[in-house]
Scaffold this motif. Structure first.
Motif, PDB file in Angstrom:
ATOM      1  N   ARG A 101       0.850  -1.192   0.000  1.00 21.44           N
ATOM      2  CA  ARG A 101       0.000   0.000   0.000  1.00 21.44           C
ATOM      3  C   ARG A 101       0.884   1.240   0.000  1.00 21.44           C
ATOM      4  O   ARG A 101       1.827   1.328   0.792  1.00 21.44           O
ATOM      5  CB  ARG A 101      -0.905   0.013   1.236  1.00 21.44           C
ATOM      6  CG  ARG A 101      -2.143   0.881   1.080  1.00 21.44           C
ATOM      7  CD  ARG A 101      -2.927   1.000   2.367  1.00 21.44           C
ATOM      8  NE  ARG A 101      -2.323   1.982   3.249  1.00 21.44           N
ATOM      9  CZ  ARG A 101      -2.055   1.774   4.539  1.00 21.44           C
ATOM     10  NH1 ARG A 101      -2.331   0.614   5.110  1.00 21.44           N
ATOM     11  NH2 ARG A 101      -1.505   2.732   5.267  1.00 21.44           N
ATOM     12  N   VAL A 102       0.578   2.174  -0.896  1.00 20.05           N
ATOM     13  CA  VAL A 102       1.341   3.422  -0.982  1.00 20.05           C
ATOM     14  C   VAL A 102       0.439   4.570  -0.547  1.00 20.05           C
ATOM     15  O   VAL A 102      -0.666   4.729  -1.064  1.00 20.05           O
ATOM     16  CB  VAL A 102       1.871   3.665  -2.410  1.00 20.05           C
ATOM     17  CG1 VAL A 102       2.757   4.910  -2.435  1.00 20.05           C
ATOM     18  CG2 VAL A 102       2.641   2.450  -2.929  1.00 20.05           C
ATOM     19  N   ASP A 103       0.924   5.372   0.402  1.00 22.32           N
ATOM     20  CA  ASP A 103       0.156   6.490   0.948  1.00 22.32           C
ATOM     21  C   ASP A 103       0.613   7.802   0.323  1.00 22.32           C
ATOM     22  O   ASP A 103       1.825   8.045   0.190  1.00 22.32           O
ATOM     23  CB  ASP A 103       0.330   6.564   2.462  1.00 22.32           C
ATOM     24  CG  ASP A 103      -0.193   5.326   3.179  1.00 22.32           C
ATOM     25  OD1 ASP A 103      -0.972   4.579   2.562  1.00 22.32           O
ATOM     26  OD2 ASP A 103       0.183   5.111   4.348  1.00 22.32           O
ATOM     27  N   TYR A 104      -0.350   8.660  -0.011  1.00 23.41           N
ATOM     28  CA  TYR A 104      -0.057   9.927  -0.679  1.00 23.41           C
ATOM     29  C   TYR A 104      -0.787  11.089  -0.021  1.00 23.41           C
ATOM     30  O   TYR A 104      -1.840  10.909   0.594  1.00 23.41           O
ATOM     31  CB  TYR A 104      -0.548   9.903  -2.134  1.00 23.41           C
ATOM     32  CG  TYR A 104       0.021   8.830  -3.021  1.00 23.41           C
ATOM     33  CD1 TYR A 104       1.199   9.043  -3.725  1.00 23.41           C
ATOM     34  CD2 TYR A 104      -0.655   7.615  -3.195  1.00 23.41           C
ATOM     35  CE1 TYR A 104       1.708   8.059  -4.576  1.00 23.41           C
ATOM     36  CE2 TYR A 104      -0.149   6.636  -4.041  1.00 23.41           C
ATOM     37  CZ  TYR A 104       1.032   6.871  -4.732  1.00 23.41           C
ATOM     38  OH  TYR A 104       1.532   5.899  -5.568  1.00 23.41           O
ATOM     39  N   ILE A 105      -0.230  12.286  -0.199  1.00 22.41           N
ATOM     40  CA  ILE A 105      -0.969  13.530  -0.033  1.00 22.41           C
ATOM     41  C   ILE A 105      -1.114  14.150  -1.414  1.00 22.41           C
ATOM     42  O   ILE A 105      -0.123  14.286  -2.153  1.00 22.41           O
ATOM     43  CB  ILE A 105      -0.246  14.517   0.897  1.00 22.41           C
ATOM     44  CG1 ILE A 105      -0.275  14.020   2.347  1.00 22.41           C
ATOM     45  CG2 ILE A 105      -0.884  15.903   0.820  1.00 22.41           C
ATOM     46  CD1 ILE A 105      -1.636  14.122   3.025  1.00 22.41           C
ATOM     47  N   ILE A 106      -2.328  14.524  -1.784  1.00 23.55           N
ATOM     48  CA  ILE A 106      -2.578  15.201  -3.052  1.00 23.55           C
ATOM     49  C   ILE A 106      -2.688  16.691  -2.751  1.00 23.55           C
ATOM     50  O   ILE A 106      -3.624  17.122  -2.081  1.00 23.55           O
ATOM     51  CB  ILE A 106      -3.883  14.700  -3.708  1.00 23.55           C
ATOM     52  CG1 ILE A 106      -3.915  13.165  -3.765  1.00 23.55           C
ATOM     53  CG2 ILE A 106      -4.040  15.309  -5.084  1.00 23.55           C
ATOM     54  CD1 ILE A 106      -2.787  12.542  -4.520  1.00 23.55           C
TER      55      ILE A 106
END
Length: 221
Positions: A179-184
């Motif tokens: 799982r890859v976590d991002y902030i957009i």
């Protein structure tokens, strides 16, 4: 040990798992491959801490967290210079090194990915809407967040995130469910927060929700 004795297992190699456990080092590695990451400063045990220099790099507010921690233990959102040293001290209780990382305003999303006989496949994107200031332990495990799957974002942004997730998975040569976590940010640019090479699979976890929405079973992948 499994590598030494030739026993297969269903996660990434020990070397890649070790890299992803070290958030700062992993993000700096990915930066070389065109992946956007937040500005950050690494603090090791015994380092002199120069608050002005750190904050000139990352600004305020910022996040202080252990490089090798999990479940958001030891993570603090620092809003004032006077609180920085205490936050660093708290993070050191949960990890061997500490990151001070710039805050990126935006929406938090996460994307699951795995590899099967047909190649690398992404799961639906999930948006995390925390009731707290960030996705902390209480938000993750005590129901203080909403997790929207699939995320209410444009098809274009969904495609961009899934493409970046595949790029990261392929670049690192990963295996198993990741799982890859991002902030957009406000310009709809994805910034990687961290990579979970062994994501949680409990009933509160996010990946099982993605799998269910995709009309799959965990045993299918």
């Amino acid at each position: 040990y499994f590598d030494m004795i030739g026993l297969p297992y269903n996660t990434s190699s020990a070397a890649i798992s070790s890299l992803t456990f070290q958030k700062f080092h992993c993000n700096q590695f990915l930066k070389n491959f065109g992946v956007n990451v937040a500005e950050a400063v690494l603090i090791k045990p015994g380092d002199e801490i120069y608050k002005e220099k750190i904050l000139n790099t990352v600004g305020l507010p910022c996040f202080v967290k252990p490089t090798d921690g999990g479940s958001s233990f030891g993570v603090t959102k620092v809003k004032a210079k006077k609180d920085l040293l205490l936050a660093i001290k708290t993070a050191f209780k949960h990890g061997s090194e500490v990151i001070v990382e710039a805050n990126i305003e935006g929406r938090e999303v996460t994307n699951g990915v795995y590899r099967d006989n047909e190649g690398i496949k992404t799961l639906p994107v999930t948006e995390i809407i925390s009731e707290n200031e960030f996705f902390d332990y209480e938000a993750k495990y005590k129901g203080q967040s909403d997790e929207v799957t699939p995320a209410d974002i444009s098809n274009e942004l969904t495609t961009k995130i899934k493409g970046l997730t595949r790029h990261i998975y392929s670049t690192l040569g990963m295996k198993g469910i990741v799982r890859v976590d991002y902030i957009i940010n406000n310009n709809e640019t994805p910034f990687v927060i961290e990579i979970n090479s062994i994501p949680g699979m409990s009933k509160e976890s996010i990946v099982p929700q993605m799998i269910e929405i995709e009309d799959l079973r965990i045993s299918d992948i």
